[in-house]
Design a protein around this motif. Structure first.
Motif, PDB file in Angstrom:
ATOM      1  N   GLN A   1      13.252  12.011 -15.413  1.00  0.00           N
ATOM      2  CA  GLN A   1      12.483  10.760 -15.343  1.00  0.00           C
ATOM      3  C   GLN A   1      12.780  10.002 -14.049  1.00  0.00           C
ATOM      4  OE1 GLN A   1      13.429   8.594 -18.910  1.00  0.00           O
ATOM      5  NE2 GLN A   1      11.946   9.725 -20.160  1.00  0.00           N
ATOM      6  N   ARG A   2      14.040   9.968 -13.653  1.00  0.00           N
ATOM      7  CA  ARG A   2      14.403   9.294 -12.388  1.00  0.00           C
ATOM      8  C   ARG A   2      13.715   9.970 -11.205  1.00  0.00           C
ATOM      9  NH1 ARG A   2      19.737   9.650 -14.436  1.00  0.00           N
ATOM     10  NH2 ARG A   2      20.211   7.767 -15.590  1.00  0.00           N
ATOM     11  N   GLU A   3      13.709  11.312 -11.206  1.00  0.00           N
ATOM     12  CA  GLU A   3      13.040  12.046 -10.130  1.00  0.00           C
ATOM     13  C   GLU A   3      11.548  11.722 -10.096  1.00  0.00           C
ATOM     14  OE1 GLU A   3      13.739  16.243 -10.227  1.00  0.00           O
ATOM     15  OE2 GLU A   3      15.893  15.971 -10.536  1.00  0.00           O
ATOM     16  N   HIS A   4      10.926  11.694 -11.273  1.00  0.00           N
ATOM     17  CA  HIS A   4       9.498  11.385 -11.340  1.00  0.00           C
ATOM     18  C   HIS A   4       9.222   9.961 -10.866  1.00  0.00           C
ATOM     19  CE1 HIS A   4       8.561  14.717 -14.507  1.00  0.00           C
ATOM     20  NE2 HIS A   4       8.761  15.194 -13.302  1.00  0.00           N
ATOM     21  N   LEU A   5      10.096   9.051 -11.254  1.00  0.00           N
ATOM     22  CA  LEU A   5       9.929   7.664 -10.836  1.00  0.00           C
ATOM     23  C   LEU A   5      10.081   7.523  -9.319  1.00  0.00           C
ATOM     24  CD1 LEU A   5       9.441   4.777 -11.779  1.00  0.00           C
ATOM     25  CD2 LEU A   5      11.911   4.524 -12.047  1.00  0.00           C
ATOM     26  N   GLN A   6      11.028   8.234  -8.743  1.00  0.00           N
ATOM     27  CA  GLN A   6      11.206   8.199  -7.289  1.00  0.00           C
ATOM     28  C   GLN A   6       9.997   8.809  -6.578  1.00  0.00           C
ATOM     29  OE1 GLN A   6      14.917  10.236  -6.794  1.00  0.00           O
ATOM     30  NE2 GLN A   6      16.166   8.437  -7.292  1.00  0.00           N
ATOM     31  N   ALA A   7       9.483   9.912  -7.103  1.00  0.00           N
ATOM     32  CA  ALA A   7       8.298  10.533  -6.498  1.00  0.00           C
ATOM     33  C   ALA A   7       7.109   9.596  -6.608  1.00  0.00           C
ATOM     34  CB  ALA A   7       7.991  11.871  -7.179  1.00  0.00           C
ATOM     35  N   TYR A   8       6.954   8.940  -7.756  1.00  0.00           N
ATOM     36  CA  TYR A   8       5.858   7.981  -7.932  1.00  0.00           C
ATOM     37  C   TYR A   8       6.002   6.830  -6.946  1.00  0.00           C
ATOM     38  CZ  TYR A   8       3.088   4.262  -9.990  1.00  0.00           C
ATOM     39  OH  TYR A   8       2.214   3.241 -10.168  1.00  0.00           O
ATOM     40  N   GLN A   9       7.224   6.338  -6.760  1.00  0.00           N
ATOM     41  CA  GLN A   9       7.454   5.224  -5.833  1.00  0.00           C
ATOM     42  C   GLN A   9       7.114   5.638  -4.405  1.00  0.00           C
ATOM     43  OE1 GLN A   9       8.334   2.090  -6.837  1.00  0.00           O
ATOM     44  NE2 GLN A   9       7.808   1.577  -4.740  1.00  0.00           N
ATOM     45  N   ARG A  10       7.460   6.863  -4.024  1.00  0.00           N
ATOM     46  CA  ARG A  10       7.115   7.341  -2.682  1.00  0.00           C
ATOM     47  C   ARG A  10       5.604   7.398  -2.502  1.00  0.00           C
ATOM     48  NH1 ARG A  10      11.436  10.907  -3.736  1.00  0.00           N
ATOM     49  NH2 ARG A  10       9.967  12.549  -4.321  1.00  0.00           N
ATOM     50  N   ARG A  11       4.905   7.919  -3.528  1.00  0.00           N
ATOM     51  CA  ARG A  11       3.436   7.978  -3.448  1.00  0.00           C
ATOM     52  C   ARG A  11       2.834   6.584  -3.388  1.00  0.00           C
ATOM     53  NH1 ARG A  11       3.428  11.250  -8.168  1.00  0.00           N
ATOM     54  NH2 ARG A  11       4.388  13.189  -7.556  1.00  0.00           N
ATOM     55  N   LEU A  12       3.374   5.671  -4.166  1.00  0.00           N
ATOM     56  CA  LEU A  12       2.884   4.295  -4.174  1.00  0.00           C
ATOM     57  C   LEU A  12       3.095   3.645  -2.798  1.00  0.00           C
ATOM     58  CD1 LEU A  12       1.651   2.045  -5.893  1.00  0.00           C
ATOM     59  CD2 LEU A  12       3.976   1.373  -6.523  1.00  0.00           C
ATOM     60  N   ASP A  13       4.248   3.873  -2.202  1.00  0.00           N
ATOM     61  CA  ASP A  13       4.508   3.338  -0.859  1.00  0.00           C
ATOM     62  C   ASP A  13       3.511   3.907   0.149  1.00  0.00           C
ATOM     63  OD1 ASP A  13       6.627   1.902  -1.884  1.00  0.00           O
ATOM     64  OD2 ASP A  13       8.154   3.345  -1.214  1.00  0.00           O
ATOM     65  N   ARG A  14       3.231   5.193   0.032  1.00  0.00           N
ATOM     66  CA  ARG A  14       2.272   5.830   0.943  1.00  0.00           C
ATOM     67  C   ARG A  14       0.877   5.238   0.763  1.00  0.00           C
ATOM     68  NH1 ARG A  14      -1.163  10.465   0.836  1.00  0.00           N
ATOM     69  NH2 ARG A  14      -1.407  11.308   2.932  1.00  0.00           N
ATOM     70  N   VAL A  15       0.484   5.037  -0.485  1.00  0.00           N
ATOM     71  CA  VAL A  15      -0.828   4.449  -0.761  1.00  0.00           C
ATOM     72  C   VAL A  15      -0.910   3.043  -0.181  1.00  0.00           C
ATOM     73  CG1 VAL A  15      -2.275   3.560  -2.641  1.00  0.00           C
ATOM     74  CG2 VAL A  15      -1.338   5.859  -2.779  1.00  0.00           C
ATOM     75  N   GLU A  16       0.149   2.275  -0.309  1.00  0.00           N
ATOM     76  CA  GLU A  16       0.159   0.912   0.243  1.00  0.00           C
ATOM     77  C   GLU A  16       0.039   0.937   1.766  1.00  0.00           C
ATOM     78  OE1 GLU A  16       3.645  -0.999  -1.281  1.00  0.00           O
ATOM     79  OE2 GLU A  16       2.793  -1.227  -3.287  1.00  0.00           O
ATOM     80  N   ARG A  17       0.713   1.881   2.419  1.00  0.00           N
ATOM     81  CA  ARG A  17       0.599   1.996   3.879  1.00  0.00           C
ATOM     82  C   ARG A  17      -0.828   2.376   4.278  1.00  0.00           C
ATOM     83  NH1 ARG A  17       5.359   4.829   3.275  1.00  0.00           N
ATOM     84  NH2 ARG A  17       4.312   6.782   3.754  1.00  0.00           N
ATOM     85  N   ILE A  18      -1.421   3.307   3.533  1.00  0.00           N
ATOM     86  CA  ILE A  18      -2.801   3.718   3.825  1.00  0.00           C
ATOM     87  C   ILE A  18      -3.749   2.543   3.635  1.00  0.00           C
ATOM     88  CG2 ILE A  18      -4.702   5.153   2.987  1.00  0.00           C
ATOM     89  CD1 ILE A  18      -2.586   7.341   2.439  1.00  0.00           C
ATOM     90  N   ASN A  19      -3.557   1.768   2.571  1.00  0.00           N
ATOM     91  CA  ASN A  19      -4.412   0.606   2.335  1.00  0.00           C
ATOM     92  C   ASN A  19      -4.250  -0.436   3.442  1.00  0.00           C
ATOM     93  OD1 ASN A  19      -5.622   1.541   0.015  1.00  0.00           O
ATOM     94  ND2 ASN A  19      -4.162   0.564  -1.364  1.00  0.00           N
ATOM     95  N   ASP A  20      -3.030  -0.636   3.892  1.00  0.00           N
ATOM     96  CA  ASP A  20      -2.807  -1.580   4.992  1.00  0.00           C
ATOM     97  C   ASP A  20      -3.543  -1.129   6.254  1.00  0.00           C
ATOM     98  OD1 ASP A  20      -1.246  -3.140   3.358  1.00  0.00           O
ATOM     99  OD2 ASP A  20       0.664  -2.344   4.120  1.00  0.00           O
ATOM    100  N   ARG A  21      -3.462   0.172   6.546  1.00  0.00           N
ATOM    101  CA  ARG A  21      -4.181   0.688   7.720  1.00  0.00           C
ATOM    102  C   ARG A  21      -5.688   0.546   7.548  1.00  0.00           C
ATOM    103  NH1 ARG A  21      -2.384   6.557   8.863  1.00  0.00           N
ATOM    104  NH2 ARG A  21      -1.464   6.403   6.817  1.00  0.00           N
ATOM    105  N   ALA A  22      -6.180   0.807   6.341  1.00  0.00           N
ATOM    106  CA  ALA A  22      -7.622   0.680   6.086  1.00  0.00           C
ATOM    107  C   ALA A  22      -8.078  -0.763   6.265  1.00  0.00           C
ATOM    108  CB  ALA A  22      -7.951   1.169   4.679  1.00  0.00           C
ATOM    109  N   GLU A  23      -7.273  -1.703   5.804  1.00  0.00           N
ATOM    110  CA  GLU A  23      -7.624  -3.119   5.982  1.00  0.00           C
ATOM    111  C   GLU A  23      -7.651  -3.491   7.455  1.00  0.00           C
ATOM    112  OE1 GLU A  23      -4.870  -5.396   3.672  1.00  0.00           O
ATOM    113  OE2 GLU A  23      -5.717  -4.722   1.760  1.00  0.00           O
ATOM    114  N   ALA A  24      -6.701  -2.977   8.214  1.00  0.00           N
ATOM    115  CA  ALA A  24      -6.678  -3.267   9.654  1.00  0.00           C
ATOM    116  C   ALA A  24      -7.911  -2.684  10.338  1.00  0.00           C
ATOM    117  CB  ALA A  24      -5.403  -2.707  10.284  1.00  0.00           C
ATOM    118  N   ILE A  25      -8.280  -1.478   9.977  1.00  0.00           N
ATOM    119  CA  ILE A  25      -9.470  -0.833  10.559  1.00  0.00           C
ATOM    120  C   ILE A  25     -10.719  -1.616  10.181  1.00  0.00           C
ATOM    121  CG2 ILE A  25     -10.924   1.227  10.450  1.00  0.00           C
ATOM    122  CD1 ILE A  25      -8.288   2.847  10.185  1.00  0.00           C
TER     123      ILE A  25
END
Length: 85
Positions: free
Chosen positions: A25-49
């Motif tokens: 569960q900890r591994e899954h939560l860490q993987a989910y957090q990494r994906r969530l961070d990536r999605v947030e970075r992508i959204n930030d870039r999309a907003e800037a564009i």
């Protein structure tokens, strides 16, 4: 409760399985957090564009459209000059 070796072994197995499940569960939560961070970075870039695109559209509206009207006016100027001559 008697200290039955089978019961103790079963309890140990349950404990070990719970530990493995928690680790998974900890591994899954860490993987989910990494994906969530990536999605947030992508959204930030999309907003800037999108912000830059909005500025570009404003520039087109304020510069290109008046130029188009000016060109149309210059194209029709010979026709207007014949009408009023």
């Amino acid at each position: 409760m008697s200290d039955n070796p089978e019961s103790l072994a079963l309890l140990r197995e349950i404990r070990d399985n719970q530990r493995e499940a928690l680790a998974l569960q900890r591994e899954h939560l860490q993987a989910y957090q990494r994906r969530l961070d990536r999605v947030e970075r992508i959204n930030d870039r999309a907003e800037a564009i999108q912000g830059r695109a909005g500025k570009a559209i404003k520039a087109i509206v304020w510069i290109a459209i008046p130029l188009v009207f000016l060109l149309l006016l210059l194209m029709f100027l010979p026709y207007f000059s014949r009408l009023f001559a």
